[in-house]
Design a protein around this motif. Structure first.
Motif, PDB file in Angstrom:
ATOM      1  N   PRO A  34       0.833  -1.206   0.000  1.00  0.00           N
ATOM      2  CA  PRO A  34       0.000   0.000   0.000  1.00  0.00           C
ATOM      3  C   PRO A  34       0.864   1.251   0.000  1.00  0.00           C
ATOM      4  CG  PRO A  34      -0.119  -1.100   2.122  1.00  0.00           C
ATOM      5  CD  PRO A  34       0.663  -1.991   1.191  1.00  0.00           C
ATOM      6  N   GLY A  35       0.335   2.325  -0.550  1.00  0.00           N
ATOM      7  CA  GLY A  35       1.078   3.574  -0.637  1.00  0.00           C
ATOM      8  C   GLY A  35       1.228   4.239   0.716  1.00  0.00           C
ATOM      9  N   MET A  36       2.046   5.286   0.748  1.00  0.00           N
ATOM     10  CA  MET A  36       2.325   5.993   1.996  1.00  0.00           C
ATOM     11  C   MET A  36       1.059   6.654   2.537  1.00  0.00           C
ATOM     12  SD  MET A  36       4.536   6.558   4.202  1.00  0.00           S
ATOM     13  CE  MET A  36       6.229   6.964   4.073  1.00  0.00           C
ATOM     14  N   GLY A  37       0.238   7.196   1.673  1.00  0.00           N
ATOM     15  CA  GLY A  37      -0.995   7.857   2.120  1.00  0.00           C
ATOM     16  C   GLY A  37      -1.945   6.891   2.811  1.00  0.00           C
ATOM     17  N   LYS A  38      -2.044   5.678   2.286  1.00  0.00           N
ATOM     18  CA  LYS A  38      -2.926   4.678   2.896  1.00  0.00           C
ATOM     19  C   LYS A  38      -2.391   4.236   4.256  1.00  0.00           C
ATOM     20  CE  LYS A  38      -5.042   2.894  -1.270  1.00  0.00           C
ATOM     21  NZ  LYS A  38      -5.343   1.722  -2.083  1.00  0.00           N
ATOM     22  N   LYS A  39      -1.073   4.152   4.377  1.00  0.00           N
ATOM     23  CA  LYS A  39      -0.473   3.771   5.660  1.00  0.00           C
ATOM     24  C   LYS A  39      -0.742   4.840   6.715  1.00  0.00           C
ATOM     25  CE  LYS A  39       3.370   1.002   3.907  1.00  0.00           C
ATOM     26  NZ  LYS A  39       4.837   0.900   3.829  1.00  0.00           N
ATOM     27  N   ILE A  40      -0.617   6.101   6.332  1.00  0.00           N
ATOM     28  CA  ILE A  40      -0.858   7.191   7.274  1.00  0.00           C
ATOM     29  C   ILE A  40      -2.319   7.221   7.685  1.00  0.00           C
ATOM     30  CG2 ILE A  40      -0.889   9.707   7.505  1.00  0.00           C
ATOM     31  CD1 ILE A  40       1.631   9.737   5.719  1.00  0.00           C
ATOM     32  N   ALA A  41      -3.221   7.047   6.722  1.00  0.00           N
ATOM     33  CA  ALA A  41      -4.654   7.037   7.037  1.00  0.00           C
ATOM     34  C   ALA A  41      -4.985   5.884   7.975  1.00  0.00           C
ATOM     35  CB  ALA A  41      -5.466   6.930   5.749  1.00  0.00           C
ATOM     36  N   LYS A  42      -4.406   4.712   7.727  1.00  0.00           N
ATOM     37  CA  LYS A  42      -4.650   3.558   8.597  1.00  0.00           C
ATOM     38  C   LYS A  42      -4.134   3.823  10.008  1.00  0.00           C
ATOM     39  CE  LYS A  42      -3.790  -1.429   8.903  1.00  0.00           C
ATOM     40  NZ  LYS A  42      -3.660  -1.442  10.322  1.00  0.00           N
ATOM     41  N   TYR A  43      -2.970   4.478  10.110  1.00  0.00           N
ATOM     42  CA  TYR A  43      -2.403   4.793  11.418  1.00  0.00           C
ATOM     43  C   TYR A  43      -3.365   5.672  12.221  1.00  0.00           C
ATOM     44  CZ  TYR A  43       0.498   7.060  14.909  1.00  0.00           C
ATOM     45  OH  TYR A  43       0.981   7.553  16.078  1.00  0.00           O
ATOM     46  N   PHE A  44      -3.890   6.723  11.602  1.00  0.00           N
ATOM     47  CA  PHE A  44      -4.802   7.617  12.320  1.00  0.00           C
ATOM     48  C   PHE A  44      -6.131   6.934  12.633  1.00  0.00           C
ATOM     49  CE2 PHE A  44      -1.970  10.976  10.690  1.00  0.00           C
ATOM     50  CZ  PHE A  44      -1.705  11.599  11.902  1.00  0.00           C
ATOM     51  N   ARG A  45      -6.585   6.078  11.758  1.00  0.00           N
ATOM     52  CA  ARG A  45      -7.825   5.333  12.011  1.00  0.00           C
ATOM     53  C   ARG A  45      -7.637   4.406  13.209  1.00  0.00           C
ATOM     54  NH1 ARG A  45      -8.466   4.250   6.913  1.00  0.00           N
ATOM     55  NH2 ARG A  45      -7.487   2.212   7.019  1.00  0.00           N
ATOM     56  N   ASP A  46      -6.496   3.705  13.252  1.00  0.00           N
ATOM     57  CA  ASP A  46      -6.202   2.809  14.371  1.00  0.00           C
ATOM     58  C   ASP A  46      -6.010   3.590  15.669  1.00  0.00           C
ATOM     59  OD1 ASP A  46      -6.352   0.687  12.634  1.00  0.00           O
ATOM     60  OD2 ASP A  46      -4.167   0.440  12.442  1.00  0.00           O
ATOM     61  N   SER A  47      -5.367   4.752  15.584  1.00  0.00           N
ATOM     62  CA  SER A  47      -5.166   5.584  16.774  1.00  0.00           C
ATOM     63  C   SER A  47      -6.496   6.039  17.347  1.00  0.00           C
ATOM     64  CB  SER A  47      -4.311   6.805  16.430  1.00  0.00           C
ATOM     65  OG  SER A  47      -3.035   6.401  16.044  1.00  0.00           O
ATOM     66  N   LYS A  48      -7.407   6.440  16.487  1.00  0.00           N
ATOM     67  CA  LYS A  48      -8.730   6.877  16.938  1.00  0.00           C
ATOM     68  C   LYS A  48      -9.443   5.733  17.662  1.00  0.00           C
ATOM     69  CE  LYS A  48     -13.070   8.772  15.228  1.00  0.00           C
ATOM     70  NZ  LYS A  48     -13.857   9.110  14.031  1.00  0.00           N
ATOM     71  N   GLY A  49      -9.329   4.523  17.128  1.00  0.00           N
ATOM     72  CA  GLY A  49      -9.937   3.360  17.776  1.00  0.00           C
ATOM     73  C   GLY A  49      -9.334   3.073  19.129  1.00  0.00           C
ATOM     74  N   GLU A  50      -8.020   3.241  19.262  1.00  0.00           N
ATOM     75  CA  GLU A  50      -7.358   3.009  20.543  1.00  0.00           C
ATOM     76  C   GLU A  50      -7.741   4.070  21.567  1.00  0.00           C
ATOM     77  OE1 GLU A  50      -5.538   0.414  21.573  1.00  0.00           O
ATOM     78  OE2 GLU A  50      -5.952  -0.518  19.643  1.00  0.00           O
TER      79      GLU A  50
END
Length: 97
Positions: A34-50
């Motif tokens: 996956p591209g860098m943008g998708k990795k960053i979006a996933k990181y923030f999505r996971d952070s919000k869940g945590e």
């Protein structure tokens, strides 16, 4: 001679198993990552869940824990001061001899 045949048959079996293991370990052709943008979006999505899982302490709990922390700091400060005074007077006594 029969033992030699058994050994060579066992060696062949081990060789085939080792070859199969090497083929399994080999990486497939190039996988698309996956591209860098998708990795960053996933990181923030996971952070919000945590952050939703966090149980924040209440104000009385924070005040009580702060009081306990300050009291322990004061007690340890007094103990260290007493220990330091005792050792310094012991050193002064030894030096004056």
């Amino acid at each position: 001679m029969a033992d030699e045949k058994k050994l060579s048959a066992a060696e062949e079996t081990d060789g085939k198993a080792a070859k199969a293991d090497k083929e399994k370990d080999a990486k497939p052709a190039k996988e698309k990552k996956p591209g860098m943008g998708k990795k960053i979006a996933k990181y923030f999505r996971d952070s919000k869940g945590e952050f939703k899982k966090i149980i924040w302490p209440t104000l009385p709990s924070v005040v009580r824990n702060t009081g306990v922390t300050l009291a322990m700091c004061a007690v340890l400060g007094v103990l260290i001061c007493v220990f330091d005074l005792a050792l310094s007077s012991l050193v002064d006594l030894l030096v004056s001899l």
